[in-house]
Design a protein around this motif. Structure first.
Motif, PDB file in Angstrom:
ATOM      1  N   ARG A  16      18.607   8.709  -3.556  1.00 18.10           N
ATOM      2  CA  ARG A  16      17.313   7.967  -2.807  1.00 18.10           C
ATOM      3  C   ARG A  16      17.999   7.422  -1.351  1.00 18.10           C
ATOM      4  N   PRO A  17      16.981   7.194  -0.667  1.00 13.53           N
ATOM      5  CA  PRO A  17      17.184   6.527   0.596  1.00 13.53           C
ATOM      6  C   PRO A  17      18.150   5.580   0.693  1.00 13.53           C
ATOM      7  N   PRO A  18      19.004   5.351   1.376  1.00 13.78           N
ATOM      8  CA  PRO A  18      20.408   4.300   1.314  1.00 13.78           C
ATOM      9  C   PRO A  18      19.746   2.895   1.330  1.00 13.78           C
ATOM     10  N   ASP A  19      18.594   2.728   2.034  1.00 18.68           N
ATOM     11  CA  ASP A  19      18.098   1.289   2.009  1.00 18.68           C
ATOM     12  C   ASP A  19      17.391   0.827   0.573  1.00 18.68           C
ATOM     13  N   GLU A  20      17.050   1.969  -0.248  1.00 17.95           N
ATOM     14  CA  GLU A  20      16.276   1.688  -1.452  1.00 17.95           C
ATOM     15  C   GLU A  20      17.737   1.340  -2.637  1.00 17.95           C
ATOM     16  N   VAL A  21      18.715   2.223  -2.277  1.00 19.69           N
ATOM     17  CA  VAL A  21      19.948   2.059  -3.052  1.00 19.69           C
ATOM     18  C   VAL A  21      20.506   0.642  -2.985  1.00 19.69           C
ATOM     19  N   SER A  22      20.488   0.286  -1.809  1.00 16.55           N
ATOM     20  CA  SER A  22      21.115  -1.259  -1.491  1.00 16.55           C
ATOM     21  C   SER A  22      20.201  -2.279  -1.977  1.00 16.55           C
ATOM     22  N   VAL A  23      18.918  -2.119  -2.055  1.00 15.73           N
ATOM     23  CA  VAL A  23      18.132  -3.120  -2.717  1.00 15.73           C
ATOM     24  C   VAL A  23      18.349  -3.194  -3.972  1.00 15.73           C
ATOM     25  N   LEU A  24      18.385  -2.008  -4.765  1.00 13.55           N
ATOM     26  CA  LEU A  24      18.763  -1.953  -6.198  1.00 13.55           C
ATOM     27  C   LEU A  24      19.889  -2.534  -6.601  1.00 13.55           C
ATOM     28  N   MET A  25      21.082  -2.181  -5.672  1.00  9.29           N
ATOM     29  CA  MET A  25      22.149  -2.841  -6.119  1.00  9.29           C
ATOM     30  C   MET A  25      22.252  -4.493  -5.908  1.00  9.29           C
ATOM     31  N   ARG A  26      21.471  -4.801  -5.040  1.00  8.04           N
ATOM     32  CA  ARG A  26      21.254  -6.435  -4.645  1.00  8.04           C
ATOM     33  C   ARG A  26      20.562  -7.048  -5.776  1.00  8.04           C
ATOM     34  N   LEU A  27      19.390  -6.326  -6.246  1.00  6.08           N
ATOM     35  CA  LEU A  27      18.792  -6.798  -7.203  1.00  6.08           C
ATOM     36  C   LEU A  27      19.427  -6.900  -8.605  1.00  6.08           C
ATOM     37  N   PHE A  28      20.161  -5.801  -8.872  1.00  2.00           N
ATOM     38  CA  PHE A  28      21.192  -5.932 -10.072  1.00  2.00           C
ATOM     39  C   PHE A  28      21.862  -7.052  -9.890  1.00  2.00           C
ATOM     40  N   MET A  29      22.788  -7.522  -8.805  1.00  2.00           N
ATOM     41  CA  MET A  29      23.557  -8.415  -8.668  1.00  2.00           C
ATOM     42  C   MET A  29      22.952  -9.893  -8.889  1.00  2.00           C
ATOM     43  N   SER A  30      21.617  -9.940  -8.310  1.00  2.00           N
ATOM     44  CA  SER A  30      21.095 -11.387  -8.442  1.00  2.00           C
ATOM     45  C   SER A  30      20.440 -11.319  -9.693  1.00  2.00           C
TER      46      SER A  30
END
Ligand code: IPE
Ligand code: IPE
Ligand code: MG
Length: 257
Positions: A78-92
């Motif tokens: 997926r686009p890098p921006d979406e991947v990083s949002v998913l990672m941040r959401l997972f963490m939070s």
């Protein structure tokens, strides 16, 4: 190593009215967002709320194992921006929700190739798992950077590492040798698989374990999937006749006898 649970292709497992193990592909976050004129990532944030609702609904219904597909080994495309949002959401989500899981008797595990996650996320995962490790009300497993083929391969590698002599006697290899190495060896095979979002495919989820699982597909987008929706899935499951290779006649004879 002795497997904890019978394999559905080796023996006929016990079945119950409420599925003991429910495995869900939480799909449709992006389309939910688009249908509400929101950016895709808003759908992922809303999806976290649905997780909270479904975890509690399953615990209340008496489900013992709930496995949620959160990020596939293919989702890195997926686009890098979406991947990083998913990672941040997972963490939070881990930071915010784990205390509540602990208080609600829920044990959290994360499966998948976690080695590629950033060290802070890996630490958070380990900490969340150990904080909830004594809980027994519901076993919640989040599959992250998980793929069914990855799982079968990592299990095979683990087995061969421990028993290199097997390579010279491949006929000795059977299910009972391999399954203890699968990343979900602590759980029975899923009774009920649910995929929200309308697609009818398994997208590399739990390929080994889905051999005899009942497959339920719904058009409902994951952020809209609520307690009533999962109860409908349970009702559908209840009406299935699980034959595990046998005939209908054999089952009615058994019920009558
Ligand atoms: C599922 O929703 C969440 C993840 C795969 C992380 P999607 O993001 O796939 O939503 P759709 O399928 O594009 O609607
Ligand atoms: C499957 O959804 C993976 C997760 C829900 C984590 P996808 O949206 O990635 O699946 P495809 O690409 O439609 O098969
Ligand atoms: Mg999708």
């Amino acid at each position: 190593m002795k497997p904890l649970f019978a394999s559905s292709t080796v023996a006929v497992p016990e079945t119950a009215a409420v599925p003991r193990h429910v495995a869900i592909i939480m799909d449709g976050n992006g389309r939910w967002a688009v249908s509400h004129r929101l950016p895709r990532v808003a759908g992922h944030a809303k999806g976290v709320e649905a997780v909270r609702v479904i975890v509690e609904a399953c615990a209340r219904a008496g489900v013992e194992f709930l496995t949620l597909f959160a990020f596939s080994s293919e989702n890195w495309r997926r686009p890098p921006d979406e991947v990083s949002v998913l990672m941040r959401l997972f963490m939070s989500a881990l930071e915010r929700e784990v205390e509540q899981l602990r208080l609600n008797g829920i044990r959290l595990r994360v499966v998948g190739d976690l080695s590629v996650f950033e060290p802070r996320l890996q630490g958070l995962i380990r900490e969340s798992e150990s904080r909830t490790a004594v809980n027994t009300r519901l076993n919640l497993t989040v599959a992250a950077n998980y793929g069914g083929r990855w799982d079968i391969l990592q299990a095979t590698r683990g087995l061969l590492r421990d028993q290199p002599e097997l390579a010279a006697q491949p006929e000795r290899l059977d299910e009972s040798l391999l399954t203890p190495y699968l990343s979900m060896a602590f759980a029975p095979e899923p009774d009920l698989f649910i995929r929200t979002g309308g697609e009818q495919r398994v997208s590399n989820f739990m390929l080994w374990q889905l051999a005899y699982t009942e497959l339920y597909f719904t058009d409902c987008f994951w952020p809209d999937f609520d307690e009533r929706a999962i109860e409908q899935a349970f009702d559908w499951f209840h009406a299935r006749e699980r034959r595990f290779g046998r005939t209908s006649g054999q089952l009615s004879a058994k019920a009558a006898g």
